[in-house]
Design a protein around this motif. Sequence first.
Motif, PDB file in Angstrom:
ATOM      1  N   ASP A 274      43.140  41.167  54.895  1.00 37.16           N
ATOM      2  CA  ASP A 274      43.591  40.274  55.957  1.00 37.16           C
ATOM      3  C   ASP A 274      44.311  39.102  55.300  1.00 37.16           C
ATOM      4  O   ASP A 274      43.678  38.170  54.784  1.00 37.16           O
ATOM      5  N   GLY A 275      45.632  39.155  55.320  1.00 41.70           N
ATOM      6  CA  GLY A 275      46.427  38.161  54.609  1.00 41.70           C
ATOM      7  C   GLY A 275      46.291  36.752  55.140  1.00 41.70           C
ATOM      8  O   GLY A 275      46.674  35.786  54.460  1.00 41.70           O
ATOM      9  N   LEU A 276      45.765  36.605  56.353  1.00 37.51           N
ATOM     10  CA  LEU A 276      45.601  35.264  56.911  1.00 37.51           C
ATOM     11  C   LEU A 276      44.670  34.415  56.053  1.00 37.51           C
ATOM     12  O   LEU A 276      44.785  33.187  56.043  1.00 37.51           O
ATOM     13  N   PHE A 277      43.772  35.072  55.315  1.00 34.39           N
ATOM     14  CA  PHE A 277      42.778  34.353  54.513  1.00 34.39           C
ATOM     15  C   PHE A 277      43.035  34.625  53.037  1.00 34.39           C
ATOM     16  O   PHE A 277      42.657  35.681  52.518  1.00 34.39           O
ATOM     17  N   PRO A 278      43.714  33.716  52.334  1.00 35.53           N
ATOM     18  CA  PRO A 278      44.042  33.949  50.928  1.00 35.53           C
ATOM     19  C   PRO A 278      42.792  34.129  50.081  1.00 35.53           C
ATOM     20  O   PRO A 278      41.732  33.548  50.346  1.00 35.53           O
ATOM     21  N   ALA A 279      42.915  34.937  49.045  1.00 33.13           N
ATOM     22  CA  ALA A 279      41.801  35.160  48.123  1.00 33.13           C
ATOM     23  C   ALA A 279      41.614  33.951  47.218  1.00 33.13           C
ATOM     24  O   ALA A 279      42.504  33.113  47.060  1.00 33.13           O
ATOM     25  N   GLY A 280      40.440  33.876  46.630  1.00 36.94           N
ATOM     26  CA  GLY A 280      40.194  32.882  45.595  1.00 36.94           C
ATOM     27  C   GLY A 280      39.681  31.546  46.059  1.00 36.94           C
ATOM     28  O   GLY A 280      39.725  30.571  45.292  1.00 36.94           O
ATOM     29  N   SER A 281      39.177  31.447  47.267  1.00 38.82           N
ATOM     30  CA  SER A 281      38.664  30.162  47.745  1.00 38.82           C
ATOM     31  C   SER A 281      37.365  29.805  47.030  1.00 38.82           C
ATOM     32  O   SER A 281      36.502  30.660  46.810  1.00 38.82           O
ATOM     33  N   GLY A 282      37.234  28.530  46.686  1.00 32.73           N
ATOM     34  CA  GLY A 282      36.004  28.056  46.088  1.00 32.73           C
ATOM     35  C   GLY A 282      34.933  27.841  47.138  1.00 32.73           C
ATOM     36  O   GLY A 282      35.188  27.901  48.343  1.00 32.73           O
ATOM     37  N   ARG A 283      33.729  27.568  46.676  1.00 35.87           N
ATOM     38  CA  ARG A 283      32.618  27.344  47.601  1.00 35.87           C
ATOM     39  C   ARG A 283      32.683  25.928  48.174  1.00 35.87           C
ATOM     40  O   ARG A 283      33.125  24.990  47.515  1.00 35.87           O
ATOM     41  N   ARG A 284      32.173  25.819  49.385  1.00 38.76           N
ATOM     42  CA  ARG A 284      32.094  24.492  50.009  1.00 38.76           C
ATOM     43  C   ARG A 284      31.066  23.624  49.295  1.00 38.76           C
ATOM     44  O   ARG A 284      31.185  22.410  49.235  1.00 38.76           O
ATOM     45  N   ASN A 285      30.026  24.263  48.798  1.00 44.29           N
ATOM     46  CA  ASN A 285      28.978  23.569  48.046  1.00 44.29           C
ATOM     47  C   ASN A 285      28.299  24.609  47.171  1.00 44.29           C
ATOM     48  O   ASN A 285      28.770  25.743  47.073  1.00 44.29           O
TER      49      ASN A 285
END
Length: 924
Positions: A274-285
Motif C-alpha cells: 500500500d503505497g500510501l504508507f511509506p516504509a521505514g517509519s520509526g516508532r512513536r515511542n
Amino acid sequence: MLVTAVLLAGGTLAGAPPAMATRGHGPGTPGRGHAPDAPTGLTVDDRARPLNVEGMPRFGWLPRDRDPGEVQTAYRLTVSTAGGRLVWDSGKVRSAAQSYVPYAGPALAPGTAYRWSVRTWDRNDRSSPPAGGSFETGISDAEWEGANWIRRVTGDADDYTLARTEVSIGRSRVVRARAYTAADHTFELYLNGRRADRGTSFGYPGEDYYQAADVTDLVRAGRPLAIGIRYHWYGGGQGRPAGAPGVLMKLVVEHADGTRRVVVTDGSWRVTRDGLFPAGSGRRNGEGDRIERQDARAEIVGWSSPGYDDSTASWAPAVVVGAHPTTEYPHLIGQETRLAERTVAPVALTTAADGTVVADFGVVVPARPAVRFDAGVAGRTVPIRAGYNLNPATGRVETSTLLSQGTDMSFPYTQKEGGQEFRAFTHLGFRYLEIPDAGERIDRRDVSAVLVHTDTPAGREGSFRSSDRTLDRVWEMLKRSAIYSVQEAFVDTPTREKGQFLGDAADISYATMGGFAERDATQQAIREFLGSAERFWNSGNDLGRYNAVYPNGDGKRDIPDYSLMFVDWVWRYYSETGDAGLLAEAYPSIRHTADYVLRHIPADGPTAGLVTRLSGGSGAYQYGIVDWPEPGRFGYDMSAAARTTINAQGVDVLRTAARMAEALGRPAGEATGYRARAQALIETMNARLRRPDGVYVDGLSATGEQSTHAGQHSTSYAIAHGVAPEADRPALAGHLASMGMKQGPMTAHWLLAALGEAGRADAVLDLLTDPDDLGWANILAQGGTFTWEAWTLDPGTNFSQSHGWGAQALVDVQETLLGVRTATPGAGRVDVVPPATGLAYATGTVHTQRGPVTVQWRRSGAGVRVELDVPVNVTARVALPVAPGSAYRASGPSRATFVGVDDGRALFEVGSGRSSFVPTGRSH
C-alpha cells in the motif's frame, strides 16, 4: 403508608408497625392488573443481533409490566430458522431468570441465521406477548470452506498490504451476504470501493479473532464484485505479540433461488504494497505504534473498485500460507466486541503566532484525525501533529517528553496535486491537532476526527446530576475517561503503550460496567488474562499468577498485586451480571490464585501467619507494585516483607474464592476452608499490623518489626477489604479523611470505598471535588479533561494525561453519592442508600443487568425525600437516614413494605415501578 421512627439512646429505633395499608402492590403481592407487556432489550450473549455466536447461545431480556411490584414467574423461549422452521421450544419454564439463559435444543448449523422469541409470565400467571430477536452462529476452524491465509512477501517492519480479487455475482436476488475476516493485525474490508468492515486482532497464535459482517446491502445480483482488503501488521510491541502478517476471508452470498456462492482468499488473489504508507517509519515511542506517514502521491486509486487493472508490475499473486487452520494460525475466536466509530468536529480553531492552524476538540479523544485540503501541491509535506497541550507562548502543540507522554504524535502527510483528504489509519489520544504549512486556508469544516471506542448497549448509559457542579463535571470526566480507554481492548492509555495492563483493565472495567452496562469487553479481557495463565503461569509456583500485560510482545511477566486484583475483578463482573458461566470458567484459576496466596504465608518465623514476599514482579514491581507511578505510593514502605496492602488483598482473594465456591455449588469444604484461612489472616493482620491507635502500618520487616510508616493505602485497604473491625471503622475513616489524598489514581477507588463503607460520604465528596488537593477536581482545575496516570505532571517523566484507571471512581459516585448498589448477583435485588451527609440532592440512573434503576433524592431537615423507579423483576431495599423524631411516608403505585430500623436508617422493601418516600418531620 406512614412509618414513624423515633431515635432512642444508643442509636436504636422504635417505630410504627412494619406494614400498613396503602394503594399499590408490593413485591410478589397478588392483585388486579394487566398482563405483562412484551419483553424488551433482547440479547444473545449480551449483544442485540450477534453474527458469530460460538457454542451454546445464552439469551437475555428485560421483562416489562405496567403494574407495580411485578415479577417474572416464568418464561418461554423458541428458536427457529430464518425461514420459520421451529428448532427448539423451551416450553413454559418456572423461573425468574432473564439473563444468560442457555439454549437447550439440538445442535445449530454453523454460519446460519436464526430467529428467537421470548414471552414472560407475571405473578398472577398472565402471559406477555412474545418479543422477537435474531442471531447468527459463527464458524469453527473447520468451516472456512477452503479459505487460505495469504500474505505479501515483505521485510517491512510496519507492513501495509493491499489484497484484491474480482468475481461475478449470480443474477438471482441476493438475500443474505456475510463476510468473515481475520488478519494480523488490523484489516479493512472493501466491497466495490465501499468500506464494509474493519477489525483488529492482537492475539497470540491460537488466540486471534475473526469478525463477521453483514454485507448484504453491498452485494448486487448480476453485477461484478470487487473485494479488497487492506491489512496492517504492526510488528511486536507493548499490547501485541508480533504474530505474522496475513489475512483470511470467507464471503458467503445466498440468493433467492437457493443457490449459494462462497468466495475465499487463495492464490488467485493479487497483492501489493500500500503505497500510501511509506516504509521505514520509526516508532512513536519505545513501546507503541510506529509513526504514521502518508504519501498521497503513491496512493493506489480505485484498487478496491470493479474493473481495476491489477496485472501491472506492482501487483503479484498472493503467497498462500495454507488453508485455515495452519501452524501459524491454529485457531480463531469469534469477536464479540466491536469498535464504535463516530466523527467529531473541533469546537474551535485558533491560529498560532506563526500562522499554524490549531484545532481544539474540547476534550481529549481517542481518534483518527482527518484534514481536507482543497489546493494540495504535489510533494508538499504537511507535518500534522496531535497533542494534549498548547504552548502558551507560541500557541502550538507542546512536544516535550512530559506533555506528549514521550510520544511522537505526528502524522506527516505528503500531498498530491489538487483536492484531497488526509485520513489517519491509526488512532491516538489527543485534544489538539495542528496543521502547519498547509499552504491554504483551513477552517473548521476541513478538520474532523473519527472517535473510536468499544461499542456498548444502546440506551444504557448511566446518568448523574447533583447539587455540586464540580462533582457533576468530575462525573462527566470519569465517564468519558472510562469509555475512551477501551478500543480493541482495555488500554493503559490510547496514546503511549496502548497495552492491556491487568490493573488498568480491572479499574476501567468497573467503570464501564457501571456507567455503560458494558459486558463484552470485560468478558473478552477476563478470558484473555485466563489465557495468559494457561500460556505462561501453568506449573509450580507460577500457578495462580497472570501476566501484567496481555496480549503483549514481551512474553512472561507479572505484577503480584495485579494477580490478586484479578480475583476481585472476576467477582465484580459476576456481581454485576450474575453470569455463572464465566465464573465457572475462571474458578479453577481463582483456586490457583488462592493457593498462591496461601503458599506465601509462613507457619513460623518473624512474619508467621502473614503473606510474605509474594513472588513475582521485578525491579520497582518486585513483591508488588502497591501504587504507580512511584509518587502515588506517598512513601509506602516498599522494604516491608509482609506488606499490609498485599495481605488485605490476600484476605479478599480467600474470601472471594469461598463466595465463588458457594455460588457454583462446589463441595462445602472448599468454601469453609478458604473462609477459615481468610479469618486467620484477618486475625493475624489485626494483631500484628496495627499501631496502638488502631491505624495500620505498611507491614512487617523480614525480622518482624513493624514499619515506621503508616500510609493511607494500608488503612484504606484494611477497611475496604473487610479486615478492620467494624467498631473501629468510623475512627479509622476519620484518620483517612484527615490525610486528604495520599493514594494515586490507580488505587484511589479503595480509599473512596473505605470511606463509603465507614459512612463518610462527606469525605468521599470532598476528595472528588476539592480543586486544591490532589485528585479529580484538581485535574479539571488544571485544564485536564481525562483522568491522568498520576495526580501530578512531574518534570522529567512521561506521565500520561489519558489514563483511565482513575475512572474507577465512577462506581463510588453511583454507590456512595447517588446511593445505588447491586445487592445480589445479577441485580435481582438492589440497595438504595442515599448518603446521610454531604450533597443536598442527587439524581441519576444506573443500568443494572435487569434494567434501569432511577433515583432522585433531596435532603431536608427531617430526612431525605426519595423518588424511585425500579425495573420489573427487581426488589429494592431502601435505607433512609432517620433524624430524631422523624417519620417517612411511603407512597406511589408500588407499595413499600417497612422492614425495620438498622444503624440509624429506616429500611423498606419495594418492587418494580415508581415509589416515593417523604420525611414528615413529625416529632414524638
